[in-house]
Design an enzyme around this catalytic site. Structure first.
Site, PDB file in Angstrom:
ATOM      1  N   ARG A 119       0.591  -1.351  -0.192  1.00  0.00           N
ATOM      2  CA  ARG A 119       0.128   0.092   0.161  1.00  0.00           C
ATOM      3  C   ARG A 119       0.810   1.198   0.112  1.00  0.00           C
ATOM      4  NH1 ARG A 119      -2.872  -3.250   3.703  1.00  0.00           N
ATOM      5  NH2 ARG A 119      -4.754  -4.110   2.812  1.00  0.00           N
ATOM      6  N   LYS A 141       3.823  11.419 -10.650  1.00  0.00           N
ATOM      7  CA  LYS A 141       2.713  10.631 -11.586  1.00  0.00           C
ATOM      8  C   LYS A 141       3.618   9.336 -11.989  1.00  0.00           C
ATOM      9  CE  LYS A 141       1.325  13.464 -14.946  1.00  0.00           C
ATOM     10  NZ  LYS A 141       0.371  13.742 -16.010  1.00  0.00           N
ATOM     11  N   GLU A 183      11.526  19.557 -24.134  1.00  0.00           N
ATOM     12  CA  GLU A 183      10.271  19.794 -22.658  1.00  0.00           C
ATOM     13  C   GLU A 183      10.787  20.815 -22.073  1.00  0.00           C
ATOM     14  OE1 GLU A 183       7.800  17.968 -22.177  1.00  0.00           O
ATOM     15  OE2 GLU A 183       7.793  16.390 -23.656  1.00  0.00           O
ATOM     16  N   LYS A 225       8.351  23.209 -13.282  1.00  0.00           N
ATOM     17  CA  LYS A 225       7.282  22.156 -13.057  1.00  0.00           C
ATOM     18  C   LYS A 225       7.056  21.940 -11.622  1.00  0.00           C
ATOM     19  CE  LYS A 225       5.946  17.467 -14.078  1.00  0.00           C
ATOM     20  NZ  LYS A 225       6.011  16.185 -14.614  1.00  0.00           N
ATOM     21  N   GLU A 235      -3.739  17.181 -10.946  1.00  0.00           N
ATOM     22  CA  GLU A 235      -4.092  17.422 -12.262  1.00  0.00           C
ATOM     23  C   GLU A 235      -5.316  18.043 -12.504  1.00  0.00           C
ATOM     24  OE1 GLU A 235      -3.174  14.346 -15.033  1.00  0.00           O
ATOM     25  OE2 GLU A 235      -1.825  15.895 -16.332  1.00  0.00           O
ATOM     26  N   ARG A 239      -2.061  22.007 -13.998  1.00  0.00           N
ATOM     27  CA  ARG A 239      -1.006  21.050 -14.651  1.00  0.00           C
ATOM     28  C   ARG A 239      -1.420  20.898 -16.111  1.00  0.00           C
ATOM     29  NH1 ARG A 239       0.862  16.026 -10.710  1.00  0.00           N
ATOM     30  NH2 ARG A 239       2.377  15.380 -12.149  1.00  0.00           N
ATOM     31  N   ASN A 243       0.762  20.489 -21.068  1.00  0.00           N
ATOM     32  CA  ASN A 243       0.285  19.707 -22.289  1.00  0.00           C
ATOM     33  C   ASN A 243       0.649  20.496 -23.477  1.00  0.00           C
ATOM     34  OD1 ASN A 243      -0.538  17.317 -21.170  1.00  0.00           O
ATOM     35  ND2 ASN A 243      -2.249  18.067 -20.776  1.00  0.00           N
ATOM     36  N   HIS A 246       1.520  18.951 -26.883  1.00  0.00           N
ATOM     37  CA  HIS A 246       1.035  17.597 -26.960  1.00  0.00           C
ATOM     38  C   HIS A 246      -0.031  17.086 -27.613  1.00  0.00           C
ATOM     39  CE1 HIS A 246       4.326  17.515 -23.707  1.00  0.00           C
ATOM     40  NE2 HIS A 246       4.309  16.518 -23.672  1.00  0.00           N
ATOM     41  N   HIS A 250       0.850  14.464 -30.100  1.00  0.00           N
ATOM     42  CA  HIS A 250       0.145  13.049 -30.080  1.00  0.00           C
ATOM     43  C   HIS A 250      -0.325  12.537 -31.391  1.00  0.00           C
ATOM     44  CE1 HIS A 250      -0.421  13.084 -25.275  1.00  0.00           C
ATOM     45  NE2 HIS A 250       0.895  12.807 -25.677  1.00  0.00           N
ATOM     46  N   HIS A 263       9.139  11.074 -28.814  1.00  0.00           N
ATOM     47  CA  HIS A 263       8.225  11.853 -28.110  1.00  0.00           C
ATOM     48  C   HIS A 263       8.376  13.432 -28.138  1.00  0.00           C
ATOM     49  CE1 HIS A 263       4.975  12.990 -25.731  1.00  0.00           C
ATOM     50  NE2 HIS A 263       5.729  13.437 -24.913  1.00  0.00           N
TER      51      HIS A 263
HETATM   52  N1  LIG Z   1       5.697  10.672 -14.704  1.00  0.00           N
HETATM   53  C1  LIG Z   1       5.528  11.716 -15.630  1.00  0.00           C
HETATM   54  O1  LIG Z   1       5.070  12.686 -15.095  1.00  0.00           O
HETATM   55  C2  LIG Z   1       6.050  11.531 -16.905  1.00  0.00           C
HETATM   56  C3  LIG Z   1       6.176  12.717 -17.478  1.00  0.00           C
HETATM   57  C4  LIG Z   1       6.702  12.658 -19.018  1.00  0.00           C
HETATM   58  C5  LIG Z   1       7.202  11.347 -19.550  1.00  0.00           C
HETATM   59  N2  LIG Z   1       6.749  10.283 -19.001  1.00  0.00           N
HETATM   60  C6  LIG Z   1       7.131   9.007 -19.586  1.00  0.00           C
HETATM   61  O2  LIG Z   1       8.364   8.838 -19.585  1.00  0.00           O
HETATM   62  C7  LIG Z   1       8.850   7.869 -20.504  1.00  0.00           C
HETATM   63  C8  LIG Z   1       9.821   8.653 -21.232  1.00  0.00           C
HETATM   64  O3  LIG Z   1      10.960   8.879 -20.726  1.00  0.00           O
HETATM   65  P1  LIG Z   1      12.368   9.024 -21.209  1.00  0.00           P
HETATM   66  O4  LIG Z   1      12.375   9.897 -22.490  1.00  0.00           O
HETATM   67  O5  LIG Z   1      13.349   9.246 -20.135  1.00  0.00           O
HETATM   68  O6  LIG Z   1      12.455   7.501 -22.025  1.00  0.00           O
HETATM   69  P2  LIG Z   1      13.352   6.111 -21.746  1.00  0.00           P
HETATM   70  O7  LIG Z   1      13.139   5.837 -20.181  1.00  0.00           O
HETATM   71  O8  LIG Z   1      12.747   5.153 -22.416  1.00  0.00           O
HETATM   72  O9  LIG Z   1      14.866   6.178 -21.970  1.00  0.00           O
HETATM   73  C9  LIG Z   1      15.340   6.794 -23.341  1.00  0.00           C
HETATM   74  C10 LIG Z   1      16.580   5.969 -23.781  1.00  0.00           C
HETATM   75  O10 LIG Z   1      17.560   6.050 -23.130  1.00  0.00           O
HETATM   76  C11 LIG Z   1      18.160   5.050 -22.344  1.00  0.00           C
HETATM   77  N3  LIG Z   1      18.824   5.737 -21.457  1.00  0.00           N
HETATM   78  C12 LIG Z   1      18.484   6.121 -20.217  1.00  0.00           C
HETATM   79  N4  LIG Z   1      19.065   6.644 -19.362  1.00  0.00           N
HETATM   80  C13 LIG Z   1      20.628   6.616 -20.282  1.00  0.00           C
HETATM   81  C14 LIG Z   1      21.867   7.109 -19.836  1.00  0.00           C
HETATM   82  N5  LIG Z   1      22.099   7.951 -19.063  1.00  0.00           N
HETATM   83  N6  LIG Z   1      22.799   6.621 -20.980  1.00  0.00           N
HETATM   84  C15 LIG Z   1      22.553   5.943 -21.807  1.00  0.00           C
HETATM   85  N7  LIG Z   1      21.151   5.519 -22.261  1.00  0.00           N
HETATM   86  C16 LIG Z   1      20.155   5.982 -21.399  1.00  0.00           C
HETATM   87  C17 LIG Z   1      16.837   4.159 -21.954  1.00  0.00           C
HETATM   88  O11 LIG Z   1      17.398   3.020 -21.443  1.00  0.00           O
HETATM   89  C18 LIG Z   1      16.342   4.174 -23.271  1.00  0.00           C
HETATM   90  O12 LIG Z   1      16.754   3.478 -24.450  1.00  0.00           O
HETATM   91  C19 LIG Z   1       7.535   7.751 -21.097  1.00  0.00           C
HETATM   92  O13 LIG Z   1       7.199   6.320 -20.873  1.00  0.00           O
HETATM   93  C20 LIG Z   1       6.550   8.772 -20.688  1.00  0.00           C
HETATM   94  O14 LIG Z   1       5.247   8.158 -20.525  1.00  0.00           O
HETATM   95  C21 LIG Z   1       6.371  10.256 -17.495  1.00  0.00           C
END
Ligand SMILES: NC(=O)c1ccc[n+]([C@@H]2O[C@H](COP(=O)([O-])OP(=O)(O)OC[C@H]3O[C@@H](n4cnc5c(N)ncnc54)[C@H](O)[C@@H]3O)[C@@H](O)[C@H]2O)c1
Length: 360
Positions: A119, A141, A183, A225, A235, A239, A243, A246, A250, A263
C-alpha cells in the site's frame, strides 16, 4: 561541482531534488533510507553504465536489483507484476526503499510498483535521461501502459528524494538528449520568458554538455514544473499547461506510427504548431511566434510536420485525443513567451483547415 538542493512541496509531501555532477559517487542516501534494505530497478541499457557506482554508494546496505528489458513496450502490467513478484520474493518490507535508476520508463514503472506494494513504499528517483530529470521524476505521476492507451494505469506517488546526476547525461544518445531540451523549452514558454532567452543565449554550452550550464538549466526547468505541480498535484487545473504542444504532438506520433519520431521531437513540432495556430487566432504576436520556432530550430529539433502525413488524418487523431469532447478541442496555446492559456472553444474544423494550409 555545483549541487543544487531544491526543496519541493505538494499538499501531501515534501522532498528534495538534488542536481549536480557525480552525485552517485557521493554518500547522499544515508539520511533518507529508513532501513538497511533497498531494491534497485533499472534496465539492461542503463545498468552497465551506472549500477555499480550506485551500489558502491549503498555499501553497507542490503541491495536487491531487478533489471527490465529496455523500451516503452515493456512499460506494461506484465512487467509491473513480475517486478512486484520479485519484490515480494525478497520479502521487501514497507520501510525499505525502492530506487529507480533510469529514464522515464523505469521511473514510471518502479514508481507504480512502489505506490502499490504494501500500500505504498518509499521511492528514490535517480533519473538518467534529461527528460526524466526535468519532467517525469518531478511531480509523482507513476504509470504503466495498457494496449488501449499510454499511462492509463497508475497512481500519484511522490518520491522521497530525486537525485539528478548530470554526469549520467554523457552516455545518453543525442536524440534522447534533445527530447529533454524540447520539454525544457516547453517549460520556458509556459512560465518564464527570461529562461527562454537564457536557453537561446546558452545553446552552444547546452549542446556541448557544459556541466555548470546544465545544472542551472535543469534546476530552472525543475522549478517551473515543481511550481506548477505544487499548485495542482492531482492534475485538476493548471497542470494541464504542461500539455503545451502535446495535442498536436500526439496526433503526429499516432499518424507517423510510433518509432519514426521520438516523443520530444513530436512535441517540438507540436509546440511550433501551437504557436502558429495561436498567432492565427490572434492570441500570440508574430514576433513571439517566430521566437518560439527559432529557438526550437536553434537546438536542431524538428519544426514542421513530416511531409508524408495527411492533414485530415492528423485532425482526426486530435479529435480522438482523450482530453477532447465532441467536435471541440481543448488546446494549450501560448499567449506570449512565458504565458499560456487553455482554449476549450476550438472547433476541430478550424484546426483541420489550419493543418491543410500548414502542409500545402
Ligand atoms: N511521470 C511523468 O510525469 C512523466 C512525464 C513525462 C514522461 N513520462 C514517461 O517517461 C517515458 C519517457 O521517458 P524517457 O524519455 O526518459 O525515455 P526512456 O526511459 O525510454 O529512456 C530513453 C532511452 O535512453 C536510455 N537511457 C536512459 N538513461 C541513459 C543514459 N544515461 N545513458 C544511455 N542511455 C540511457 C534508455 O534505456 C532508453 O533506451 C515515457 O514512458 C513517458 O510516458 C512520464
Amino acid at each position: 561541482m555545483k549541487n543544487i538542493d531544491l526543496s519541493f512541496a505538494t499538499e501531501q509531501s515534501h522532498y528534495k531534488i538534488l542536481i549536480g555532477e557525480d552525485l552517485l559517487k557521493q554518500e547522499i542516501f544515508a539520511d533518507i533510507l529508513k532501513s538497511d534494505t533497498v531494491f534497485i530497478v533499472s534496465n539492461d541499457t542503463v545498468a552497465p553504465f551506472y549500477l555499480n557506482t550506485l551500489k558502491q554508494a549503498l555499501s553497507g546496505y542490503k541491495v536487491h536489483t531487478y533489471l527490465l528489458p529496455d523500451g516503452e513496450e515493456f512499460k506494461t502490467l506484465d512487467s509491473w507484476q513480475m517486478l512486484l513478484h520479485q519484490m515480494i520474493s525478497v520479502r521487501l518490507r514497507r520501510n525499505d526503499t525502492v530506487i529507480a535508476l533510469g529514464g522515464g520508463v523505469i521511473g514510471d514503472i518502479a514508481g507504480f510498483a512502489a505506490a502499490t506494494l504494501n500500500r505504498g513504499m518509499a521511492i528514490i528517483q535517480v533519473p538518467t535521461t534529461l527528460l526524466s530529470q526535468v519532467d517525469s521524476s518531478v511531480g509523482g505521476k507513476t504509470a504503466v501502459n495498457h494496449p488501449l492507451g499510454k499511462n492509463l494505469i497508475g497512481a500519484f506517488h511522490q518520491p522521497s528524494l530525486v537525485v539528478s546526476d548530470i554526469s549520467t547525461l554523457s552516455s545518453l544518445p543525442k536524440r534522447e538528449y534533445l527530447c529533454g531540451i524540447s520539454e525544457i523549452i516547453k517549460a520556458s514558454i509556459i512560465a518564464d520568458n527570461s529562461f527562454f532567452e537564457w536557453l537561446g543565449d546558452h545553446a552552444q554550452s547546452i549542446l556541448s554538455l557544459e556541466q555548470n550550464v546544465l545544472a542551472e538549466m535543469i534546476e530552472r526547468a525543475c522549478r517551473i514544473k515543481a511550481n506548477i505541480v505544487a499548485l495542482d498535484a492531482k492534475e485538476q487545473g493548471v497542470r494541464a499547461w504542461l500539455n503545451l504542444g502535446h495535442t498536436f504532438g500526439h496526433a503526429i506520433e499516432t499518424c507517423a506510427g510510433y518509432g519514426e519520431l521520438l516523443h520530444g521531437e513530436a512535441v517540438a513540432i507540436g509546440m511550433c504548431l501551437a504557436a502558429k495556430f495561436s498567432h492565427q487566432q490572434e492570441h500570440l504576436s508574430l514576433s513571439d511566434k517566430q521566437r518560439i520556432v527559432s529557438l526550437i530550430q536553434q537546438f536542431g529539433l524538428p519544426t514542421t510536420i513530416p511531409g508524408h502525413l495527411v492533414a485530415t488524418e492528423l485532425a482526426n487523431a486530435m479529435r480522438l485525443d482523450k482530453k477532447n469532447t465532441s467536435e471541440m478541442l481543448t488546446l494549450v496555446l501560448p499567449e506570449k513567451v512565458g504565458q499560456v492559456m487553455i482554449d476549450r472553444t476550438v472547433h476541430i474544423e478550424e484546426v483541420e483547415q489550419f493543418l491543410i494550409r500548414e502542409m500545402s
